[in-house]
Design an enzyme around this catalytic site. Structure first.
Site, short mmCIF file in Angstrom:
data_model
loop_
_atom_site.label_atom_id
_atom_site.label_comp_id
_atom_site.label_asym_id
_atom_site.label_seq_id
_atom_site.Cartn_x
_atom_site.Cartn_y
_atom_site.Cartn_z
N LYS A 185 -59.06 -21.82 -14.18
CA LYS A 185 -57.71 -21.83 -14.73
C LYS A 185 -56.70 -21.66 -13.60
O LYS A 185 -56.57 -20.59 -13.02
CB LYS A 185 -57.49 -20.72 -15.76
CG LYS A 185 -56.23 -21.02 -16.58
CD LYS A 185 -55.50 -19.82 -17.09
CE LYS A 185 -54.59 -19.14 -16.12
NZ LYS A 185 -53.40 -19.92 -15.69
N GLU A 260 -59.04 -10.84 -5.36
CA GLU A 260 -58.30 -10.97 -4.09
C GLU A 260 -56.84 -10.82 -4.46
O GLU A 260 -56.27 -11.71 -5.11
CB GLU A 260 -58.58 -12.33 -3.45
CG GLU A 260 -60.03 -12.51 -3.05
CD GLU A 260 -60.27 -13.80 -2.28
OE1 GLU A 260 -59.32 -14.58 -2.09
OE2 GLU A 260 -61.41 -14.02 -1.89
N CYS A 293 -50.10 -14.32 0.96
CA CYS A 293 -50.64 -12.96 0.80
C CYS A 293 -51.01 -12.33 2.14
O CYS A 293 -50.94 -11.13 2.31
CB CYS A 293 -51.86 -13.00 -0.11
SG CYS A 293 -53.14 -14.13 0.48
N GLU A 390 -45.28 -5.37 -2.05
CA GLU A 390 -45.31 -6.79 -1.68
C GLU A 390 -44.09 -7.51 -2.27
O GLU A 390 -43.83 -7.41 -3.47
CB GLU A 390 -46.59 -7.44 -2.23
CG GLU A 390 -46.73 -8.89 -1.82
CD GLU A 390 -47.94 -9.57 -2.48
OE1 GLU A 390 -48.13 -9.40 -3.69
OE2 GLU A 390 -48.68 -10.25 -1.76
P1 NAD Z 1 -50.49 -13.55 -10.98
O1 NAD Z 1 -51.39 -12.38 -10.93
O2 NAD Z 1 -49.26 -13.47 -11.76
O3 NAD Z 1 -51.29 -14.83 -11.56
C1 NAD Z 1 -52.48 -15.27 -10.96
C2 NAD Z 1 -53.30 -16.01 -11.99
O4 NAD Z 1 -53.72 -15.09 -12.99
C3 NAD Z 1 -52.54 -17.11 -12.71
O5 NAD Z 1 -53.40 -18.20 -12.94
C4 NAD Z 1 -52.17 -16.45 -14.02
O6 NAD Z 1 -51.98 -17.38 -15.06
C5 NAD Z 1 -53.39 -15.60 -14.26
N1 NAD Z 1 -53.20 -14.44 -15.14
C6 NAD Z 1 -52.12 -13.64 -15.24
N2 NAD Z 1 -52.34 -12.68 -16.15
C7 NAD Z 1 -53.59 -12.86 -16.62
C8 NAD Z 1 -54.40 -12.19 -17.59
N3 NAD Z 1 -53.96 -11.11 -18.26
N4 NAD Z 1 -55.64 -12.65 -17.82
C9 NAD Z 1 -56.12 -13.72 -17.14
N5 NAD Z 1 -55.39 -14.41 -16.24
C10 NAD Z 1 -54.15 -13.97 -15.98
O7 NAD Z 1 -50.22 -13.94 -9.46
P2 NAD Z 1 -49.29 -15.09 -8.90
O8 NAD Z 1 -47.88 -14.65 -9.07
O9 NAD Z 1 -49.73 -16.39 -9.43
O10 NAD Z 1 -49.69 -15.08 -7.34
C11 NAD Z 1 -49.12 -14.25 -6.41
C12 NAD Z 1 -50.02 -13.08 -6.09
O11 NAD Z 1 -51.30 -13.55 -5.67
C13 NAD Z 1 -49.50 -12.25 -4.95
O12 NAD Z 1 -49.69 -10.89 -5.24
C14 NAD Z 1 -50.37 -12.67 -3.77
O13 NAD Z 1 -50.46 -11.74 -2.74
C15 NAD Z 1 -51.67 -12.87 -4.47
N6 NAD Z 1 -52.56 -13.69 -3.65
C16 NAD Z 1 -53.63 -13.08 -3.07
C17 NAD Z 1 -54.48 -13.83 -2.24
C18 NAD Z 1 -55.67 -13.19 -1.58
O14 NAD Z 1 -56.49 -13.93 -1.07
N7 NAD Z 1 -55.80 -11.89 -1.58
C19 NAD Z 1 -54.24 -15.19 -2.04
C20 NAD Z 1 -53.13 -15.76 -2.65
C21 NAD Z 1 -52.30 -14.99 -3.47
#
Ligand code: NAD
Length: 490
Positions: A185, A260, A293, A390
């Site tokens: 997803k 992650e 990130c 962050e």
């Molecule tokens: P987010 O957590 O809002 O969403 C990430 C994914 O999770 C999306 O596909 C979203 O639809 C899904 N999601 C959200 N709530 C959910 C739930 N309750 N159940 C299942 N799925 C759910 O994050 P974002 O805003 O898309 O991305 C930014 C974040 O990702 C930042 O914190 C960034 O640091 C982190 N990130 C981390 C890495 C890493 O490798 N550590 C890499 C890239 C991004």
């Protein structure tokens, strides 16, 4: 829900499905969500199928049905398919790059030069690792022991909106190589490159049900997928907030999950460093509008070189060009979404209210609503929100230190621990500081160089578990010990 029907739109000359991809077919939903181009927010790229419980159920059923055959192929049989997929990806680099740059404003030249191919590399690398892997065999206590890796079952893979192509392929590849069919997803703010992956899987002959792609909102279809007891692994990349929700679902079903999560990496510059190199790399942290990130967003500079560093840093940042992600001259492309711009501006406003000094930038850039000026903040103290949380935008902080111990203490002073960057010319200091910083990855005198066989992940609220190389393959397997009494078989 309608199965077998496809709705496609033209994105920069590339035909992209707006539907889910389940069991080798396109599936539509009665409701949709819009995806727009950050380069021109007036442009609606498409109306994407908004997945619900019914689609989650269909996709989990397809992955479950595909499991036995996919697992039975063994590493070499699966690798054949994954090598074909890698070749197909290499043949479609231009389409992948165009779709990603329009959907998410990822820099077009970076996609063409590195990141679209990186998808192919991810599949090849994990296929190689799975094939080459030899488990331990040994004799002990009158028995012969052998470890066997069993594929665990369907894996749910959830990805964030930044670097969607790279992260989707990075997380799907080890699951498939290990024998686990996937339901992917992608994030709702950048869903289109994952949709392309469905077409490429088809072209490569990935068997139906082995890779399924479900579009939709995290709290809706994402939550349904992670709560489904047929999911035997959950691999998540995103924010700590969503990670907690997913962790709760995983705990309910007793399913291993990796997370992650966010980062708040330090970029530490010692007085013995190549200050010019450090200042150049510090300015780079504004790349992708800081939506990275791994970025070193907390500049920690030894006091005696701080003025020199800052002069050089300003010179580099002055030279950065803001523009659309499609323009090769652009250094800073737009932010992904107006809501995210508001979030980042909120951090800057609260920093101002807190008495933090805005050294440069501090607001929207004049070229358009989705660009924020590269911003540097000198915090009032280390407790400032802008230091501790962050921001995920083009906002860096600057703090100084006098001793190595102070530098390490500052580096380790947040709840995060994803990555760190250290600039020093002393090998002893590189080793000492590298060992003392709590982070999943520490780069010395470089940044973002990745060996795909290395473990990858975070400490603290930056994540749980490790992906990368054999670590990801182990995560996707259930290990078994087969123990045979010596002399009992002939
Ligand atoms: P987010 O957590 O809002 O969403 C990430 C994914 O999770 C999306 O596909 C979203 O639809 C899904 N999601 C959200 N709530 C959910 C739930 N309750 N159940 C299942 N799925 C759910 O994050 P974002 O805003 O898309 O991305 C930014 C974040 O990702 C930042 O914190 C960034 O640091 C982190 N990130 C981390 C890495 C890493 O490798 N550590 C890499 C890239 C991004």
């Amino acid at each position: 829900m309608s199965t077998g029907e496809d709705r496609r739109v033209d994105v920069a000359g590339v035909s992209v499905s707006m539907c889910h991809y389940v069991d080798g077919r396109r599936v539509d939903s009665p409701t949709t969500f819009e995806t727009r181009s950050p380069n021109d927010w007036d442009v609606v790229l498409g109306e994407v199928a908004r997945g619900d419980d019914a689609v989650a159920d269909l996709a989990m059923a397809a992955a479950t049905d595909a499991f036995d055959d996919w697992a039975a192929r063994g590493p070499a049989g699966r690798a054949e398919v994954l090598y074909r997929l890698a070749d197909v990806i290499d043949d479609h680099v231009e389409e992948i790059s165009l779709v990603e740059t329009h959907d998410m404003a990822f820099n077009l030249e970076s996609m063409r030069a590195r990141l679209a191919h990186r998808g192919a590399e991810n599949f090849r690398n994990y296929a190689d690792l799975a094939v080459d892997h030899v488990e331990r065999e040994w004799d002990s206590k009158g028995t012969h022991n052998r470890i066997i890796r069993m594929p665990a079952g369907p894996a749910v893979v959830i990805t964030p909106w930044n670097a969607p192509w790279m992260l989707s392929t990075w997380k799907v590849a080890p699951a498939l190589a290990a024998g686990n069919p996937v339901v992917l997803k992608p994030a709702e703010w950048s869903p289109l490159s994952a949709s392309l992956l469905g077409d490429l899987a088809d072209e490569a002959g990935v068997p139906p049900g082995v890779l399924n792609i479900v579009q939709g909102i995290g709290e809706e279809v994402g939550a349904a997928l992670v709560a489904d007891p047929r999911a035997r692994r959950i691999s998540f990349t995103g924010s700590p907030e969503a990670g907690r929700h997913i962790g709760r679902a995983a705990a309910t079903n007793l399913v291993p999950f990796t997370a992650e999560l966010g980062g708040k990496g330090p970029l530490v510059v010692f007085a013995d460093a190549d200050v010019e190199a450090a200042a150049t790399k510090a300015a780079w942290q504004y790349d992708d509008s800081g939506q990275v990130c791994l970025a070193g967003t907390r500049l920690l500079v030894e006091q005696s070189v701080a003025d020199d560093f800052l002069d050089r840093f300003h010179q580099h940042v002055d030279g950065l060009v803001l523009g659309p992600s499609t323009d090769p001259a652009t250094d800073i492309a737009p932010m992904v979404h107006p809501d995210h711009v508001d979030t980042v501006l909120g951090f800057i406003d609260r920093a101002r209210d807190n008495g933090d000094e805005i050294v440069r930038g501090g607001g929207r850039a004049d070229i358009g609503d989705l660009w924020i000026q590269p911003t540097l903040v000198r915090p009032r103290d280390n407790d400032s929100e802008v230091v501790q949380r962050e921001v995920f935008g083009p906002v860096l902080t600057l703090q100084t230190f006098d001793t190595e111990d102070e530098a390490v203490a500052l580096a380790n002073s947040t709840d995060y621990g994803l990555s760190a960057i250290v600039y020093t010319t002393s090998p002893e200091r590189a080793a000492r500081v590298g060992e003392s910083i709590r982070a999943g990855t520490v780069w010395v005198n470089t940044f973002l160089v990745r060996d795909l066989t290395a473990p990858f992940g975070g400490c603290g609220i930056s994540g749980i578990g490790r992906e990368g190389g054999r670590y990801a393959l182990e995560f996707h397997a259930d290990l078994k010990t087969l123990q045979v009494l010596d002399g009992s078989t002939s």
